[in-house]
Design a protein around this motif. Structure first.
Motif, PDB file in Angstrom:
ATOM      1  N   TYR A   1      -7.365  97.795  25.148  1.00 20.06           N
ATOM      2  CA  TYR A   1      -7.604  99.030  25.891  1.00 20.06           C
ATOM      3  C   TYR A   1      -6.344  99.889  25.870  1.00 20.06           C
ATOM      4  CZ  TYR A   1     -11.618  96.683  28.093  1.00 20.06           C
ATOM      5  OH  TYR A   1     -12.810  96.041  28.333  1.00 20.06           O
TER       6      TYR A   1
ATOM      7  N   GLN B   1      -4.443 102.924  28.230  1.00 19.66           N
ATOM      8  CA  GLN B   1      -4.429 103.558  29.546  1.00 19.66           C
ATOM      9  C   GLN B   1      -3.476 104.742  29.517  1.00 19.66           C
ATOM     10  OE1 GLN B   1      -2.800 101.295  32.877  1.00 19.66           O
ATOM     11  NE2 GLN B   1      -4.433 102.066  34.195  1.00 19.66           N
TER      12      GLN B   1
ATOM     13  N   GLY C   1      -3.847 109.118  34.866  1.00 22.60           N
ATOM     14  CA  GLY C   1      -4.981 109.853  35.413  1.00 22.60           C
ATOM     15  C   GLY C   1      -6.297 109.590  34.730  1.00 22.60           C
ATOM     16  N   GLN C   2      -6.311 108.666  33.768  1.00 22.06           N
ATOM     17  CA  GLN C   2      -7.558 108.351  33.072  1.00 22.06           C
ATOM     18  C   GLN C   2      -7.877 106.871  33.217  1.00 22.06           C
ATOM     19  OE1 GLN C   2      -8.294 109.856  29.131  1.00 22.06           O
ATOM     20  NE2 GLN C   2      -6.578 111.289  29.257  1.00 22.06           N
ATOM     21  N   GLY C   3      -9.155 106.566  33.106  1.00 25.67           N
ATOM     22  CA  GLY C   3      -9.542 105.169  33.098  1.00 25.67           C
ATOM     23  C   GLY C   3      -9.186 104.497  31.785  1.00 25.67           C
ATOM     24  N   LEU C   4      -9.189 103.177  31.791  1.00 26.03           N
ATOM     25  CA  LEU C   4      -8.955 102.426  30.571  1.00 26.03           C
ATOM     26  C   LEU C   4     -10.030 102.765  29.547  1.00 26.03           C
ATOM     27  CD1 LEU C   4      -7.402 100.681  32.750  1.00 26.03           C
ATOM     28  CD2 LEU C   4      -7.851  98.745  31.260  1.00 26.03           C
TER      29      LEU C   4
ATOM     30  N   ASP D   1     -14.441 102.804  21.724  1.00 22.28           N
ATOM     31  CA  ASP D   1     -14.675 104.236  21.906  1.00 22.28           C
ATOM     32  C   ASP D   1     -13.612 105.121  21.258  1.00 22.28           C
ATOM     33  OD1 ASP D   1     -15.720 103.341  25.209  1.00 22.28           O
ATOM     34  OD2 ASP D   1     -16.967 103.734  23.454  1.00 22.28           O
TER      35      ASP D   1
ATOM     36  N   PHE E   1       0.044 103.174  27.549  1.00 18.75           N
ATOM     37  CA  PHE E   1       0.126 101.788  28.005  1.00 18.75           C
ATOM     38  C   PHE E   1      -1.056 101.051  27.403  1.00 18.75           C
ATOM     39  CE2 PHE E   1       1.827  98.539  30.484  1.00 18.75           C
ATOM     40  CZ  PHE E   1       0.861  97.916  31.263  1.00 18.75           C
TER      41      PHE E   1
ATOM     42  N   LEU F   1      -3.301  97.580  26.984  1.00 21.88           N
ATOM     43  CA  LEU F   1      -3.677  96.340  27.658  1.00 21.88           C
ATOM     44  C   LEU F   1      -4.602  95.529  26.774  1.00 21.88           C
ATOM     45  CD1 LEU F   1      -4.200  97.878  31.123  1.00 21.88           C
ATOM     46  CD2 LEU F   1      -2.913  95.784  30.802  1.00 21.88           C
TER      47      LEU F   1
ATOM     48  N   GLN G   1     -13.533  89.708  32.341  1.00 29.36           N
ATOM     49  CA  GLN G   1     -12.361  89.791  31.483  1.00 29.36           C
ATOM     50  C   GLN G   1     -11.089  89.504  32.257  1.00 29.36           C
ATOM     51  OE1 GLN G   1     -12.380  93.498  29.221  1.00 29.36           O
ATOM     52  NE2 GLN G   1     -14.607  93.364  28.971  1.00 29.36           N
TER      53      GLN G   1
ATOM     54  N   PHE H   1      -6.907  90.069  32.018  1.00 29.73           N
ATOM     55  CA  PHE H   1      -6.013  91.029  31.391  1.00 29.73           C
ATOM     56  C   PHE H   1      -4.606  90.480  31.209  1.00 29.73           C
ATOM     57  CE2 PHE H   1      -8.523  94.916  31.254  1.00 29.73           C
ATOM     58  CZ  PHE H   1      -9.558  94.606  32.119  1.00 29.73           C
ATOM     59  N   GLY H   2      -3.964  90.938  30.144  1.00 31.92           N
ATOM     60  CA  GLY H   2      -2.559  90.649  29.923  1.00 31.92           C
ATOM     61  C   GLY H   2      -1.682  91.614  30.697  1.00 31.92           C
TER      62      GLY H   2
END
Lengths: 112, 111
Positions: free
Chosen positions: A35, A37, A40-43, A59, A88, A90, A101, A103-104
């Motif tokens: 993912y 990041q 201000g936005q979602g993953l 996506d 960032f 992930l 899930q 996450f690291g």
């Protein structure tokens, strides 16, 4: 201890260089995910892998590539074709595709 | 419009206050997750729920499937609760299982 490791935590690269982010898990999970990041936005899902030697675009796959040669490893390469690579990143894994899930710790990539 | 909307985006509280973070979604889901992201960046799962209410310590999560809305409550907030709280919905239907994430709520609790 079982878990997901990502290295390095911080990564700096010059514009135009490819860079590979590491993700390793010892949870014996089949599925792994990458993912991105941004503030201000979602993953957002970049790539995912249901099983060894198989992976699918998410996506926002353009400018990224992955491999899944081993069950425990799912490296992500950010290529020079990715227009805004600073973000960032992930990594996550789950027992099967789209189970809960884990996450690291993430890698913060800055392209100068 | 995003499929998952959280409010507020930023929340500041004094230690001991009761906190509520809201999540609204527009798609059919099979489950909803609440996640916590600490300043270092790592994410941990707090709750996964598909109906009703769950409680863990000072944290309570509720979901109303008909209204497509979930809330995360923190009772007796503490500075160590300061983090980003993320709502994620697990798709139903033909995209069964895929996660869609809200933008996160930044919570700061002052002593």
């Amino acid at each position: 201890d079982g878990g997901i490791t990502q290295s390095p935590k911080y990564l700096f690269r010059k514009e135009g260089q490819n860079v590979t982010l590491s993700c390793e898990q010892n949870l014996n999970h089949d599925a792994m995910y990458w993912y991105r990041q941004d503030p201000g936005q979602g993953l957002r899902l970049i790539y995912y892998s249901q099983i060894v030697n198989d992976f699918q675009k998410g996506d926002i796959a353009e400018g990224y590539s992955v491999s899944r040669e081993k069950k425990e490893s799912f490296p992500l390469t950010v290529t020079s074709a990715q227009k805004n690579p600073t973000a960032f990143y992930l990594c996550a894994s789950s027992p099967l595709l789209y189970n809960e899930q884990f996450f690291g710790p993430g890698t913060r990539l800055t392209v100068l | 419009k995003n499929e998952v909307e959280q409010s507020p985006q930023n929340l500041t509280a004094q230690e001991g206050e009761f906190i509520t973070i809201n999540c609204s979604y527009s798609v059919g889901i099979s489950a909803l997750h609440w996640l916590q992201q600490h300043p270092g960046g790592g994410i941990v799962s707090l709750f996964m729920l598909s109906s009703g209410k769950k409680k863990h310590g000072r944290l309570i999560a509720t979901i109303n499937i008909q209204e497509k809305h979930s809330s995360l409550h923190i009772t007796a907030s503490h500075p160590r609760d300061s983090a980003v709280y993320i709502c994620a919905v697990r798709a139903g239907g033909t995209s069964y299982g895929k996660l869609t994430f809200g933008q996160g709520t930044i919570l700061t609790v002052h002593p």
